[in-house]
Scaffold this motif. Sequence first.
Motif, PDB file in Angstrom:
ATOM      1  N   ALA A 157      52.797  79.188  87.891  1.00  0.00           N
ATOM      2  CA  ALA A 157      53.931  78.343  87.489  1.00  0.00           C
ATOM      3  C   ALA A 157      54.698  77.796  88.689  1.00  0.00           C
ATOM      4  CB  ALA A 157      54.869  79.153  86.588  1.00  0.00           C
ATOM      5  N   ASP A 170      51.296  89.150  88.964  1.00  0.00           N
ATOM      6  CA  ASP A 170      50.552  89.057  90.232  1.00  0.00           C
ATOM      7  C   ASP A 170      49.116  89.477  89.960  1.00  0.00           C
ATOM      8  OD1 ASP A 170      49.399  89.403  92.746  1.00  0.00           O
ATOM      9  OD2 ASP A 170      51.250  90.156  93.649  1.00  0.00           O
ATOM     10  N   GLY A 173      38.445  67.518  87.563  1.00  0.00           N
ATOM     11  CA  GLY A 173      37.873  66.922  88.775  1.00  0.00           C
ATOM     12  C   GLY A 173      38.886  67.017  89.907  1.00  0.00           C
TER      13      GLY A 173
HETATM   14  N1  LIG Z   1      41.084  69.964  91.289  1.00  0.00           N
HETATM   15  C1  LIG Z   1      41.520  69.945  92.523  1.00  0.00           C
HETATM   16  O1  LIG Z   1      41.434  68.948  93.243  1.00  0.00           O
HETATM   17  C2  LIG Z   1      42.172  71.171  93.086  1.00  0.00           C
HETATM   18  C3  LIG Z   1      42.723  71.118  94.363  1.00  0.00           C
HETATM   19  C4  LIG Z   1      43.355  72.265  94.844  1.00  0.00           C
HETATM   20  C5  LIG Z   1      43.406  73.403  94.057  1.00  0.00           C
HETATM   21  N2  LIG Z   1      42.840  73.393  92.821  1.00  0.00           N
HETATM   22  C6  LIG Z   1      42.868  74.583  91.928  1.00  0.00           C
HETATM   23  O2  LIG Z   1      43.876  74.333  90.962  1.00  0.00           O
HETATM   24  C7  LIG Z   1      44.897  75.346  91.047  1.00  0.00           C
HETATM   25  C8  LIG Z   1      46.243  74.678  90.837  1.00  0.00           C
HETATM   26  O3  LIG Z   1      46.436  73.685  91.822  1.00  0.00           O
HETATM   27  P1  LIG Z   1      47.819  73.570  92.567  1.00  0.00           P
HETATM   28  O4  LIG Z   1      47.784  72.318  93.318  1.00  0.00           O
HETATM   29  O5  LIG Z   1      48.924  73.834  91.627  1.00  0.00           O
HETATM   30  O6  LIG Z   1      47.728  74.819  93.579  1.00  0.00           O
HETATM   31  P2  LIG Z   1      48.941  75.546  94.307  1.00  0.00           P
HETATM   32  O7  LIG Z   1      50.113  74.646  94.435  1.00  0.00           O
HETATM   33  O8  LIG Z   1      48.375  76.183  95.530  1.00  0.00           O
HETATM   34  O9  LIG Z   1      49.365  76.708  93.277  1.00  0.00           O
HETATM   35  C9  LIG Z   1      48.656  77.905  93.177  1.00  0.00           C
HETATM   36  C10 LIG Z   1      49.474  78.840  92.291  1.00  0.00           C
HETATM   37  O10 LIG Z   1      48.757  80.086  92.153  1.00  0.00           O
HETATM   38  C11 LIG Z   1      49.685  81.140  92.386  1.00  0.00           C
HETATM   39  N3  LIG Z   1      48.993  82.338  92.869  1.00  0.00           N
HETATM   40  C12 LIG Z   1      48.160  82.433  93.928  1.00  0.00           C
HETATM   41  N4  LIG Z   1      47.771  83.728  94.083  1.00  0.00           N
HETATM   42  C13 LIG Z   1      48.380  84.426  93.097  1.00  0.00           C
HETATM   43  C14 LIG Z   1      48.402  85.799  92.742  1.00  0.00           C
HETATM   44  N5  LIG Z   1      47.736  86.728  93.453  1.00  0.00           N
HETATM   45  N6  LIG Z   1      49.108  86.174  91.650  1.00  0.00           N
HETATM   46  C15 LIG Z   1      49.809  85.262  90.927  1.00  0.00           C
HETATM   47  N7  LIG Z   1      49.856  83.949  91.230  1.00  0.00           N
HETATM   48  C16 LIG Z   1      49.159  83.545  92.306  1.00  0.00           C
HETATM   49  C17 LIG Z   1      50.611  80.593  93.445  1.00  0.00           C
HETATM   50  O11 LIG Z   1      51.778  81.378  93.544  1.00  0.00           O
HETATM   51  P3  LIG Z   1      52.762  81.252  94.835  1.00  0.00           P
HETATM   52  O12 LIG Z   1      53.647  80.064  94.565  1.00  0.00           O
HETATM   53  O13 LIG Z   1      53.492  82.545  94.828  1.00  0.00           O
HETATM   54  O14 LIG Z   1      51.892  81.060  96.042  1.00  0.00           O
HETATM   55  C18 LIG Z   1      50.851  79.199  92.868  1.00  0.00           C
HETATM   56  O15 LIG Z   1      51.792  79.258  91.830  1.00  0.00           O
HETATM   57  C19 LIG Z   1      44.707  75.964  92.432  1.00  0.00           C
HETATM   58  O16 LIG Z   1      45.179  77.287  92.435  1.00  0.00           O
HETATM   59  C20 LIG Z   1      43.208  75.885  92.624  1.00  0.00           C
HETATM   60  O17 LIG Z   1      42.534  76.900  91.917  1.00  0.00           O
HETATM   61  C21 LIG Z   1      42.248  72.301  92.313  1.00  0.00           C
END
Ligand SMILES: NC(=O)c1ccc[n+]([C@@H]2O[C@H](COP(=O)([O-])OP(=O)(O)OC[C@H]3O[C@@H](n4cnc5c(N)ncnc54)[C@H](OP(=O)(O)O)[C@@H]3O)[C@@H](O)[C@H]2O)c1
Length: 289
Positions: free
Chosen positions: A8, A50, A136
């Motif tokens: 979130a 977590d 994507g």
């Molecule tokens: N489709 C694409 O182009 C693309 C690109 C990048 C990533 N992704 C994927 O899509 C997801 C969402 O993208 P986004 O841009 O929102 O990524 P993001 O901003 O890096 O957000 C990741 C989220 O996961 C949480 N998280 C990480 N480790 C955790 C843990 N051990 N326990 C609980 N929460 C945890 C983070 O919490 P904190 O705020 O505490 O760090 C953050 O809220 C990414 O996590 C990745 O899997 C997709």
Amino acid sequence: MTIAITGATGHLGRLVIDSLKTRVPMGQIVALARSPEKAADLGVEVRVFDYDRPATLTPALAGIDTLLLISASELGKRARQHRSVVAAAQSAGVRRIVYTSLLRAETSSLGLAAEHAETEAIIKASGVQFTMLRNGWYTENYTGSIGGALTGGAFLGSANGARISSAARADYAEAAVAVLTGAGHDGKTYELAGDTAWTLPELAAELSRQSGRTIPYRDLPEADYAAVLAEAGVPKDVAQAIAGWDVAAAQGALFDESHQLSALIGHPTTPMAQSVTETLAALTATRTG
Ligand SMILES: NC(=O)c1ccc[n+]([C@@H]2O[C@H](COP(=O)([O-])OP(=O)(O)OC[C@H]3O[C@@H](n4cnc5c(N)ncnc54)[C@H](OP(=O)(O)O)[C@@H]3O)[C@@H](O)[C@H]2O)c1
């Protein structure tokens, strides 16, 4: 019907919660965060969650009907982390898991795909109802490099002719909200991508047009691009992974013309040119603000 959202505090999670707040009462939204203080501004109930502390998971899902599992961010740890979340959802009696997977997760040549395919299999085996949102690429993966391209005078990559059907994060967030709040999505797997594919030379040309500067696209061999990223401070393994994704993109891994994303959200996806405009405006605001 209470909906909980993992990740979130991340970019996608925040967009989902903002949009969800306009569609369902705030009291039906729960933000799950490993650092609750980072979620304090979201304006909804926050519970500690977590992935690496399994004891936090099941209690946080009490009373939750639908869980949006936004894939975790640490490559290599994710299948294990997602397995813990799914087990917790099972024991808490969650009715449905909506998972943000990867475009064509089961057949994609992207190195990232295996963890997503494994997670999808874990969810299906759990017996909990599911919807797979196979996202994507975010356009932001590229517009995030615009500042560097303007400074360095060129846009770099290893995906020369790749046709990239990216969409804005906000489009994927809207799709998640449509599925979370709509009916008829149980058991479905959606391949989600932008309506109009573009190439990196086209992105560089658009950036040049809008910025009034000549910013060419420079295609580098995979190892050279990884080295440039590492020199810029990207951890070496991540730099190698990013360069590898470009190579997979050149083989078609990011191209899609199913238009399932625009069908879900009910309007065309955000064009690449609009994302460039928004990025340049944000860069100008940062410089002048
Ligand atoms: N489709 C694409 O182009 C693309 C690109 C990048 C990533 N992704 C994927 O899509 C997801 C969402 O993208 P986004 O841009 O929102 O990524 P993001 O901003 O890096 O957000 C990741 C989220 O996961 C949480 N998280 C990480 N480790 C955790 C843990 N051990 N326990 C609980 N929460 C945890 C983070 O919490 P904190 O705020 O505490 O760090 C953050 O809220 C990414 O996590 C990745 O899997 C997709």
